[in-house]
Structures are given as structure tokens and as C-alpha cells.
Design a protein around this motif. Structure first.
Motif, PDB file in Angstrom:
ATOM      1  N   GLY A   1      12.838 -37.171  36.790  1.00 54.29           N
ATOM      2  CA  GLY A   1      13.889 -36.888  37.762  1.00 54.29           C
ATOM      3  C   GLY A   1      15.303 -37.078  37.234  1.00 54.29           C
ATOM      4  N   TYR A   2      15.454 -37.311  35.942  1.00 57.87           N
ATOM      5  CA  TYR A   2      16.785 -37.522  35.369  1.00 57.87           C
ATOM      6  C   TYR A   2      17.336 -36.220  34.787  1.00 57.87           C
ATOM      7  CZ  TYR A   2      16.320 -42.530  35.866  1.00 57.87           C
ATOM      8  OH  TYR A   2      16.192 -43.788  36.386  1.00 57.87           O
ATOM      9  N   VAL A   3      18.626 -36.038  34.976  1.00 51.36           N
ATOM     10  CA  VAL A   3      19.327 -34.874  34.448  1.00 51.36           C
ATOM     11  C   VAL A   3      20.297 -35.356  33.379  1.00 51.36           C
ATOM     12  CG1 VAL A   3      20.865 -32.942  35.014  1.00 51.36           C
ATOM     13  CG2 VAL A   3      19.202 -33.742  36.688  1.00 51.36           C
ATOM     14  N   ARG A   4      20.287 -34.688  32.239  1.00 50.88           N
ATOM     15  CA  ARG A   4      21.271 -34.995  31.191  1.00 50.88           C
ATOM     16  C   ARG A   4      22.531 -34.181  31.471  1.00 50.88           C
ATOM     17  NH1 ARG A   4      18.129 -34.129  25.661  1.00 50.88           N
ATOM     18  NH2 ARG A   4      17.461 -32.330  26.853  1.00 50.88           N
ATOM     19  N   LEU A   5      23.621 -34.895  31.641  1.00 56.22           N
ATOM     20  CA  LEU A   5      24.911 -34.255  31.881  1.00 56.22           C
ATOM     21  C   LEU A   5      25.771 -34.362  30.627  1.00 56.22           C
ATOM     22  CD1 LEU A   5      25.741 -35.510  35.477  1.00 56.22           C
ATOM     23  CD2 LEU A   5      24.847 -33.294  34.792  1.00 56.22           C
TER      24      LEU A   5
ATOM     25  N   LEU B   1      22.968 -39.796  31.824  1.00 54.83           N
ATOM     26  CA  LEU B   1      21.742 -39.571  32.590  1.00 54.83           C
ATOM     27  C   LEU B   1      22.003 -39.883  34.056  1.00 54.83           C
ATOM     28  CD1 LEU B   1      18.953 -41.100  30.320  1.00 54.83           C
ATOM     29  CD2 LEU B   1      19.409 -38.687  30.781  1.00 54.83           C
ATOM     30  N   VAL B   2      21.663 -38.927  34.915  1.00 56.85           N
ATOM     31  CA  VAL B   2      21.857 -39.079  36.344  1.00 56.85           C
ATOM     32  C   VAL B   2      20.533 -38.765  37.035  1.00 56.85           C
ATOM     33  CG1 VAL B   2      23.088 -38.181  38.365  1.00 56.85           C
ATOM     34  CG2 VAL B   2      24.284 -38.428  36.206  1.00 56.85           C
ATOM     35  N   TYR B   3      20.163 -39.616  37.962  1.00 58.31           N
ATOM     36  CA  TYR B   3      18.920 -39.399  38.693  1.00 58.31           C
ATOM     37  C   TYR B   3      19.155 -38.372  39.799  1.00 58.31           C
ATOM     38  CZ  TYR B   3      14.656 -40.232  41.300  1.00 58.31           C
ATOM     39  OH  TYR B   3      13.452 -40.068  41.938  1.00 58.31           O
ATOM     40  N   ASP B   4      18.523 -37.207  39.647  1.00 60.81           N
ATOM     41  CA  ASP B   4      18.613 -36.135  40.633  1.00 60.81           C
ATOM     42  C   ASP B   4      17.344 -35.295  40.514  1.00 60.81           C
ATOM     43  OD1 ASP B   4      19.287 -34.194  42.438  1.00 60.81           O
ATOM     44  OD2 ASP B   4      21.039 -33.464  41.343  1.00 60.81           O
ATOM     45  N   PRO B   5      16.259 -35.733  41.176  1.00 63.16           N
ATOM     46  CA  PRO B   5      14.969 -35.048  40.992  1.00 63.16           C
ATOM     47  C   PRO B   5      14.948 -33.608  41.501  1.00 63.16           C
ATOM     48  CG  PRO B   5      14.814 -36.697  42.733  1.00 63.16           C
ATOM     49  CD  PRO B   5      16.173 -36.840  42.107  1.00 63.16           C
ATOM     50  N   TYR B   6      15.916 -33.197  42.323  1.00 57.23           N
ATOM     51  CA  TYR B   6      15.935 -31.835  42.855  1.00 57.23           C
ATOM     52  C   TYR B   6      16.763 -30.871  42.002  1.00 57.23           C
ATOM     53  CZ  TYR B   6      13.966 -34.275  46.795  1.00 57.23           C
ATOM     54  OH  TYR B   6      13.170 -35.052  47.582  1.00 57.23           O
ATOM     55  N   HIS B   7      17.415 -31.371  40.958  1.00 62.06           N
ATOM     56  CA  HIS B   7      18.209 -30.520  40.061  1.00 62.06           C
ATOM     57  C   HIS B   7      17.258 -29.663  39.229  1.00 62.06           C
ATOM     58  CE1 HIS B   7      20.996 -29.341  36.896  1.00 62.06           C
ATOM     59  NE2 HIS B   7      21.986 -29.724  37.696  1.00 62.06           N
ATOM     60  N   PRO B   8      17.585 -28.394  39.006  1.00 63.51           N
ATOM     61  CA  PRO B   8      16.684 -27.538  38.223  1.00 63.51           C
ATOM     62  C   PRO B   8      16.476 -27.996  36.773  1.00 63.51           C
ATOM     63  CG  PRO B   8      18.644 -26.326  38.917  1.00 63.51           C
ATOM     64  CD  PRO B   8      18.730 -27.670  39.523  1.00 63.51           C
TER      65      PRO B   8
END
Length: 151
Positions: free
Chosen positions: A106-110, A93-100
Motif C-alpha cells: 500500500g505504499y507509494v514512492r513519491l 514513501l507514503v501510505y496510500d493503498p488506493y493509489h494506482p
């Protein structure tokens, strides 16, 4: 033991290690893929894949010991890939609220791909491949020298 026993064992190891390198390359290529599988109405990231190997003949050591003592030739050898499975470790999990692909928080699962692990595995598979090529060439050279004796 068959004349080609060594070649068969090395050949099976070459095939298995090439498959390992292919799967590792796929893992590295998809290290940032956040939309790999559409499941239950949502996109899931790529999951790391692992190759499972096992001996070509899974009989017990005792069996082979008895064959060697008796001098019989029923041995097989080598390795086979039994499956390619997905690594079930959790996604990063990475916090990147601008990622689609960011969730409401605001978290993105990588993907669960660790490039250091992948490069280490790739080096291991590559070295194993090289060692089996060396074994194959040594066996080939011994067979050629044996043929030259008959001249």
C-alpha cells in the motif's frame, strides 16, 4: 582587463542562473510525478535534478594574484554549468493503498522533491539573476557616461 570583461562575467552568470531556474521549475512541476522513468520492468518516480556550476577558469588563486601584481591581462571570469545531475536521496514513501502506483503493502514512492527547498533555491537563483542584471546595467551606464565625455 578587457572593456567587455564585466559584461562577459555577468552574461555567464545570467545564463547559469536562468538554467538553474529552469531546472528548479522542472522539479516543482514534477513534484507529484510517480511515473517518470521505466527501469528494470517498473516505473520510478521523478528524481530531483541539480545544476552543478563551476568557475569558468579553474586556475588557482595564486595564478590570478601573480597576474594582478604583474599587471598582465590574461584573466577570464564567470561561471559555467558543468552538468545537470540527479539527486540520489531516497524517494518518499507514503501510505496510500488506493493509489494506482501503490505496491503490495500500500505504499507509494513519491519524488524526492521538497517544495520548500525548491522555492528557496528558486529565490536564490532569482536574486542572483537580478544582481547580475543590476551589475550589467551599471557597467552599461558607466560605458555610456565614458562615451559622453568624448562629446
Amino acid at each position: 582587463m578587457s572593456l567587455f570583461h564585466t559584461l562577459n562575467i555577468s552574461g555567464s552568470a545570467l545564463t547559469a542562473n536562468r538554467l538553474r531556474m529552469d531546472v528548479i521549475s522542472s522539479n516543482i512541476a514534477n513534484a507529484n510525478t510517480t511515473r517518470a522513468v521505466f527501469e528494470n520492468g517498473e516505473w520510478l518516480p521523478y528524481r530531483r535534478k541539480l545544476v552543478e556550476l563551476q568557475p569558468n577558469d579553474s586556475r588557482a588563486f595564486q595564478h590570478f594574484l601573480q597576474q594582478a601584481i604583474s599587471g598582465s591581462d590574461g584573466t577570464t571570469g564567470g561561471v559555467i554549468a558543468t552538468s545537470i545531475r540527479e539527486d540520489r536521496t531516497p524517494f518518499k514513501l507514503v501510505y496510500d493503498p488506493y493509489h494506482p502506483d501503490a505496491d503490495e503493502e500500500g505504499y507509494v514512492r513519491l519524488p524526492n522533491v521538497d517544495l520548500v527547498k525548491e522555492m528557496t533555491d528558486l529565490m536564490s537563483a532569482s536574486r542572483s539573476y537580478e544582481a547580475n542584471v543590476t551589475t550589467l546595467n551599471a557597467a552599461k551606464n558607466m560605458y555610456m557616461k565614458a562615451l559622453e565625455i568624448g562629446k
